[in-house]
Design a protein around this motif. Structure first.
Motif, PDB file in Angstrom:
ATOM      1  N   UNK A   4       0.887  -1.255  -0.109  1.00  0.00           N
ATOM      2  CA  UNK A   4      -0.233   0.347  -0.115  1.00  0.00           C
ATOM      3  C   UNK A   4       0.938   1.174   0.017  1.00  0.00           C
ATOM      4  N   UNK A   5       0.531   2.599  -1.064  1.00  0.00           N
ATOM      5  CA  UNK A   5       1.346   3.097  -0.748  1.00  0.00           C
ATOM      6  C   UNK A   5       0.834   4.308  -0.163  1.00  0.00           C
ATOM      7  N   UNK A   6       0.634   4.943   0.234  1.00  0.00           N
ATOM      8  CA  UNK A   6       0.452   6.419   1.280  1.00  0.00           C
ATOM      9  C   UNK A   6      -0.189   7.338   0.309  1.00  0.00           C
ATOM     10  N   UNK A   7      -1.018   7.869   0.205  1.00  0.00           N
ATOM     11  CA  UNK A   7      -0.929   9.285  -0.812  1.00  0.00           C
ATOM     12  C   UNK A   7      -0.309  10.514  -0.992  1.00  0.00           C
ATOM     13  N   UNK A   8      -0.264  10.414   0.844  1.00  0.00           N
ATOM     14  CA  UNK A   8       1.479  11.599   1.075  1.00  0.00           C
ATOM     15  C   UNK A   8       2.514  10.783   1.123  1.00  0.00           C
ATOM     16  N   UNK A  32      -9.682  -6.445   2.879  1.00  0.00           N
ATOM     17  CA  UNK A  32     -10.400  -5.720   3.926  1.00  0.00           C
ATOM     18  C   UNK A  32      -9.485  -4.118   3.855  1.00  0.00           C
ATOM     19  N   UNK A  33      -8.842  -4.336   4.428  1.00  0.00           N
ATOM     20  CA  UNK A  33      -7.432  -2.963   3.988  1.00  0.00           C
ATOM     21  C   UNK A  33      -7.077  -2.575   2.718  1.00  0.00           C
ATOM     22  N   UNK A  34      -7.225  -4.238   1.998  1.00  0.00           N
ATOM     23  CA  UNK A  34      -6.822  -3.173   0.222  1.00  0.00           C
ATOM     24  C   UNK A  34      -7.751  -2.844  -0.499  1.00  0.00           C
ATOM     25  N   UNK A  35      -8.759  -3.145   0.140  1.00  0.00           N
ATOM     26  CA  UNK A  35     -10.284  -2.842  -1.157  1.00  0.00           C
ATOM     27  C   UNK A  35     -10.119  -1.068  -0.081  1.00  0.00           C
ATOM     28  N   UNK A  36     -10.619  -0.804   0.998  1.00  0.00           N
ATOM     29  CA  UNK A  36     -10.237   0.386   1.363  1.00  0.00           C
ATOM     30  C   UNK A  36      -9.248   1.572   0.560  1.00  0.00           C
ATOM     31  N   UNK A  38      -7.597   1.424  -2.234  1.00  0.00           N
ATOM     32  CA  UNK A  38      -8.137   1.337  -3.317  1.00  0.00           C
ATOM     33  C   UNK A  38      -9.471   2.786  -3.009  1.00  0.00           C
ATOM     34  N   UNK A  39     -10.591   2.538  -2.195  1.00  0.00           N
ATOM     35  CA  UNK A  39     -11.332   3.347  -2.685  1.00  0.00           C
ATOM     36  C   UNK A  39     -10.757   4.638  -2.074  1.00  0.00           C
ATOM     37  N   UNK A  40      -9.855   4.438  -1.384  1.00  0.00           N
ATOM     38  CA  UNK A  40      -9.644   5.871  -0.826  1.00  0.00           C
ATOM     39  C   UNK A  40      -8.291   6.719  -0.998  1.00  0.00           C
TER      40      UNK A  40
END
Length: 84
Positions: A4-8, A32-36, A38-40
């Motif tokens: 997961x790569x943060x948007x910041x 669940x964390x992966x889906x979250x 991607x959505x955010x």
């Protein structure tokens, strides 16, 4: 395992679902964390996901994957006005 790569860019610290980011990256197996993420707006690099450049299914779903005709949008009905 997904990264997961943060948007910041370069963020280090706590993240969603108990992740800990270091230099903007965290790893997880949690769907669940992966889906979250991607959505955010997080970038997700998933080893298990199929490559984006794979050709479409040529089996039963071939018709669903076929390009659609470019049709003009239909006209909407005028709103009725009450007189009186």
């Amino acid at each position: 395992m997904a990264v997961i790569i943060a948007p910041v860019e370069g963020y280090s610290g706590p993240g969603v679902g108990g992740l800990t980011f270091a230099d903007g990256r965290a790893e997880t197996d949690s769907e669940a964390v992966i889906a979250y993420a991607r959505r955010h707006g997080y970038t997700v690099e998933d080893d298990d996901a199929p490559a984006e450049d794979t050709p479409p299914d040529s089996g039963d779903n071939a018709a669903a994957n076929a390009p659609q005709d470019d049709k003009p949008a239909g006209r909407s009905r005028p709103k009725s006005t009450k007189e009186g």
